[in-house]
Design a protein around this motif. Sequence first.
Motif, PDB file in Angstrom:
ATOM      1  N   MET A   2      83.365  63.649 -12.752  1.00  0.00           N
ATOM      2  CA  MET A   2      83.829  63.543 -14.172  1.00  0.00           C
ATOM      3  C   MET A   2      82.917  64.051 -15.215  1.00  0.00           C
ATOM      4  SD  MET A   2      85.750  59.641 -14.263  1.00  0.00           S
ATOM      5  CE  MET A   2      87.003  60.015 -15.365  1.00  0.00           C
ATOM      6  N   GLU A   3      83.374  64.378 -16.301  1.00  0.00           N
ATOM      7  CA  GLU A   3      82.940  65.265 -17.345  1.00  0.00           C
ATOM      8  C   GLU A   3      82.880  64.746 -18.760  1.00  0.00           C
ATOM      9  OE1 GLU A   3      82.527  69.904 -15.579  1.00  0.00           O
ATOM     10  OE2 GLU A   3      84.404  69.119 -16.857  1.00  0.00           O
ATOM     11  N   MET A   4      81.886  64.895 -19.627  1.00  0.00           N
ATOM     12  CA  MET A   4      82.233  64.174 -21.129  1.00  0.00           C
ATOM     13  C   MET A   4      83.204  65.054 -21.666  1.00  0.00           C
ATOM     14  SD  MET A   4      77.987  64.592 -21.985  1.00  0.00           S
ATOM     15  CE  MET A   4      77.995  66.466 -21.766  1.00  0.00           C
ATOM     16  N   LEU A   5      83.439  64.328 -22.791  1.00  0.00           N
ATOM     17  CA  LEU A   5      84.499  64.842 -23.658  1.00  0.00           C
ATOM     18  C   LEU A   5      83.891  65.105 -25.095  1.00  0.00           C
ATOM     19  CD1 LEU A   5      87.445  62.642 -22.600  1.00  0.00           C
ATOM     20  CD2 LEU A   5      87.548  64.722 -22.912  1.00  0.00           C
ATOM     21  N   GLU A  45      94.863  52.071 -12.445  1.00  0.00           N
ATOM     22  CA  GLU A  45      94.138  53.147 -12.122  1.00  0.00           C
ATOM     23  C   GLU A  45      92.636  52.616 -12.785  1.00  0.00           C
ATOM     24  OE1 GLU A  45      92.861  57.314 -14.288  1.00  0.00           O
ATOM     25  OE2 GLU A  45      94.898  56.598 -14.600  1.00  0.00           O
ATOM     26  N   LEU A  46      92.897  51.987 -14.250  1.00  0.00           N
ATOM     27  CA  LEU A  46      91.626  51.714 -14.898  1.00  0.00           C
ATOM     28  C   LEU A  46      90.959  50.554 -14.388  1.00  0.00           C
ATOM     29  CD1 LEU A  46      93.094  51.898 -18.747  1.00  0.00           C
ATOM     30  CD2 LEU A  46      91.155  53.298 -17.362  1.00  0.00           C
ATOM     31  N   CYS A  47      91.816  49.437 -13.863  1.00  0.00           N
ATOM     32  CA  CYS A  47      91.290  48.356 -12.982  1.00  0.00           C
ATOM     33  C   CYS A  47      90.507  48.740 -11.734  1.00  0.00           C
ATOM     34  CB  CYS A  47      92.172  47.203 -12.753  1.00  0.00           C
ATOM     35  SG  CYS A  47      92.848  46.586 -14.258  1.00  0.00           S
ATOM     36  N   ALA A  48      91.261  49.608 -10.928  1.00  0.00           N
ATOM     37  CA  ALA A  48      90.474  50.221  -9.653  1.00  0.00           C
ATOM     38  C   ALA A  48      89.144  50.664  -9.870  1.00  0.00           C
ATOM     39  CB  ALA A  48      91.351  50.990  -9.148  1.00  0.00           C
ATOM     40  N   LEU A  49      89.135  51.575 -10.990  1.00  0.00           N
ATOM     41  CA  LEU A  49      87.730  52.215 -11.336  1.00  0.00           C
ATOM     42  C   LEU A  49      86.745  51.283 -11.944  1.00  0.00           C
ATOM     43  CD1 LEU A  49      86.420  55.075 -11.431  1.00  0.00           C
ATOM     44  CD2 LEU A  49      87.742  55.463 -13.519  1.00  0.00           C
ATOM     45  N   LEU A  50      87.247  50.563 -12.629  1.00  0.00           N
ATOM     46  CA  LEU A  50      86.290  49.363 -13.101  1.00  0.00           C
ATOM     47  C   LEU A  50      85.729  48.680 -12.155  1.00  0.00           C
ATOM     48  CD1 LEU A  50      84.820  48.431 -15.632  1.00  0.00           C
ATOM     49  CD2 LEU A  50      86.898  46.871 -15.975  1.00  0.00           C
ATOM     50  N   CYS A  51      86.525  48.146 -11.258  1.00  0.00           N
ATOM     51  CA  CYS A  51      86.144  47.158 -10.059  1.00  0.00           C
ATOM     52  C   CYS A  51      85.246  48.013  -8.986  1.00  0.00           C
ATOM     53  CB  CYS A  51      87.302  46.934  -9.330  1.00  0.00           C
ATOM     54  SG  CYS A  51      87.024  45.882  -7.833  1.00  0.00           S
ATOM     55  N   ALA A  52      85.521  49.425  -9.034  1.00  0.00           N
ATOM     56  CA  ALA A  52      84.563  50.257  -8.008  1.00  0.00           C
ATOM     57  C   ALA A  52      83.189  50.418  -8.658  1.00  0.00           C
ATOM     58  CB  ALA A  52      85.177  51.489  -7.360  1.00  0.00           C
ATOM     59  N   GLU A  53      83.265  50.582  -9.931  1.00  0.00           N
ATOM     60  CA  GLU A  53      81.865  50.884 -10.429  1.00  0.00           C
ATOM     61  C   GLU A  53      81.043  49.905 -10.986  1.00  0.00           C
ATOM     62  OE1 GLU A  53      81.049  54.371 -13.614  1.00  0.00           O
ATOM     63  OE2 GLU A  53      82.973  53.371 -14.263  1.00  0.00           O
ATOM     64  N   ASP A 103      75.579  52.630 -15.688  1.00  0.00           N
ATOM     65  CA  ASP A 103      76.424  52.135 -14.365  1.00  0.00           C
ATOM     66  C   ASP A 103      77.883  52.004 -14.599  1.00  0.00           C
ATOM     67  OD1 ASP A 103      74.198  51.074 -12.830  1.00  0.00           O
ATOM     68  OD2 ASP A 103      73.561  49.987 -14.569  1.00  0.00           O
ATOM     69  N   VAL A 104      78.308  52.076 -15.667  1.00  0.00           N
ATOM     70  CA  VAL A 104      79.867  52.130 -15.882  1.00  0.00           C
ATOM     71  C   VAL A 104      80.204  53.093 -16.944  1.00  0.00           C
ATOM     72  CG1 VAL A 104      81.714  50.616 -16.428  1.00  0.00           C
ATOM     73  CG2 VAL A 104      79.509  49.577 -15.967  1.00  0.00           C
ATOM     74  N   THR A 105      79.957  54.569 -16.288  1.00  0.00           N
ATOM     75  CA  THR A 105      80.197  55.685 -17.327  1.00  0.00           C
ATOM     76  C   THR A 105      81.779  56.264 -16.749  1.00  0.00           C
ATOM     77  OG1 THR A 105      77.923  56.374 -17.575  1.00  0.00           O
ATOM     78  CG2 THR A 105      79.527  57.803 -17.372  1.00  0.00           C
ATOM     79  N   LEU A 106      81.777  56.278 -15.414  1.00  0.00           N
ATOM     80  CA  LEU A 106      83.152  56.801 -15.175  1.00  0.00           C
ATOM     81  C   LEU A 106      84.348  56.260 -15.631  1.00  0.00           C
ATOM     82  CD1 LEU A 106      82.792  57.628 -11.122  1.00  0.00           C
ATOM     83  CD2 LEU A 106      82.360  59.082 -13.257  1.00  0.00           C
ATOM     84  N   SER A 107      84.228  54.739 -15.889  1.00  0.00           N
ATOM     85  CA  SER A 107      85.506  54.146 -16.595  1.00  0.00           C
ATOM     86  C   SER A 107      85.610  54.439 -17.988  1.00  0.00           C
ATOM     87  CB  SER A 107      85.138  52.698 -16.342  1.00  0.00           C
ATOM     88  OG  SER A 107      85.131  52.192 -14.919  1.00  0.00           O
ATOM     89  N   ARG A 156      87.032  57.947 -18.593  1.00  0.00           N
ATOM     90  CA  ARG A 156      88.520  57.816 -18.513  1.00  0.00           C
ATOM     91  C   ARG A 156      89.202  57.146 -19.672  1.00  0.00           C
ATOM     92  NH1 ARG A 156      92.662  60.226 -17.858  1.00  0.00           N
ATOM     93  NH2 ARG A 156      94.412  59.261 -16.758  1.00  0.00           N
ATOM     94  N   TYR A 157      88.443  56.168 -20.334  1.00  0.00           N
ATOM     95  CA  TYR A 157      88.979  55.469 -21.473  1.00  0.00           C
ATOM     96  C   TYR A 157      89.117  56.392 -22.503  1.00  0.00           C
ATOM     97  CZ  TYR A 157      88.138  52.049 -25.619  1.00  0.00           C
ATOM     98  OH  TYR A 157      88.126  51.501 -26.500  1.00  0.00           O
TER      99      TYR A 157
END
Length: 476
Positions: free
Chosen positions: A1-4, A79-87, A178-182, A185-186
């Motif tokens: 994923m990339e920055m915004l 989608e958000l819950c799954a990503l947060l759980c994985a991270e 440690d929780v950047t991808l989530s 997406r936020y």
Amino acid sequence: MEMLIGGKKCPAAGGEVLNAINPATGEVIGTFPSAGKEDVERCLTLARQGAERWGAMSMDARTAVLENVPRVFEAHRDELCALLCAEMGKPIRQCGEDLDVTVEIFKNLCEEARHLAGSSFMDLSAAGCMGDVQFTRYEPLGVVACIAPFNFPFDTLTQKVAAALVMGNSVVIKPPTDVTLSLIRYTELLIEAGVPGDVAQIVTGHGADVGDMVVRSEKVDAISFTGSTEVGIEICRNSALYLHRMIMELGGNDPFVIFGDADLDHAVQECWMRLRNCGQTCCASKRYIVHNSVKNAFAEKLVQWLTGFKTGDPADPATDVGTLINERAAKEVEEQIAHTVRQGAKLLCGGERKGAFLTPAVLVDVTPDMDVAKDMEIFGPVFPIIGFDTEEEALALANQTSYGLNAGCMSGDMIRALRVASKLQAGTVVLNGCSTWRGPEIPFGGYKMSGLGREGGRYSLLTMSQEKTVAIRYVR
């Protein structure tokens, strides 16, 4: 994923990336940019432009946009819950609870903003003011750097972001590594909901690099940070040149005082909040100060009760306790348990580590002089039990720390509980329960080294704005 940055996805100018790792499996689940000075400067320049336009809009126009955010988040819930759980290894059920709070905060602040009015003063008796009319109004701060923690990244960040946006500021989000991808997406979903791309941006990378560049910049007007006291002090020091407004929610070593007449079964049930998020909760009770007449009974009930929880795969809906944020954090908690045992405590159960997993641990024979009884905050599922005989002794134990975030007290005598509450040095005191309490609208923050300022509802809105007085002279 990339920055915004400026509403566009972009890599770091230097091309560097960092890995996002699932703490439960150890596998790489994605990458994200490690930003440099050029990236940060471009982001902050755009943020100033965005703040000027967004701040010039009416409150109604801004809230009309922000009311879209809860609907967008809810549409992407799974989608958000799954990503947060994985991270972060948080049980999937708890990820859903965090998202529910996030949605509620946005709704609450949009509604609260409609009732945020200034004050008016006239016919004051002070010499020279007779007949003058004075009123106050709330104006934006400008650019707010929102530095999120790893433990409750969605809802804790939202306390900062939603309030800042409602009040007309632009936000620059710095997520934890440690929780950047989530949180990327936020931010994408904020923009999808209609927030302008130069009003909500995210820059990623190590805090010591990217975060430091942000807090040292003269283009920033305020910094809202949740994290450790040590990092909070460093941020204050590094940003002092420009006197940024500071909102700090920092560490805690919260006491849970349990008197001899308390309902022990209820007290044990309240210990659940120490297991939530594998003990990685700022306002969780971390010191269990129990009357000596019931101390052993409480410990026995607690050990038995802990056998009813499932530790395992965070993605399994049946799991109660997942992992710590990473293996390094689990090793630190393991060493803190060993350190306390070396100081003379006894480990009744738990404390076994496998990778980032750690079984809940109960420590007894903890004495007031041990580090865990004072300023050693254990950020994991550990229950140190400290005995006391008198109310005065309990208060001395509870207050013998440099922290003062939350506190809890249980007693069958509510008069005594209220008396104790008045003497506990904490920003929030919970009676008939543990210290873990943070409603979205209450003023949340700490005494002493646990922070600066308050977040929550109206208090967040006031923090994210500046109050201006306008005086009209010679009104007759």
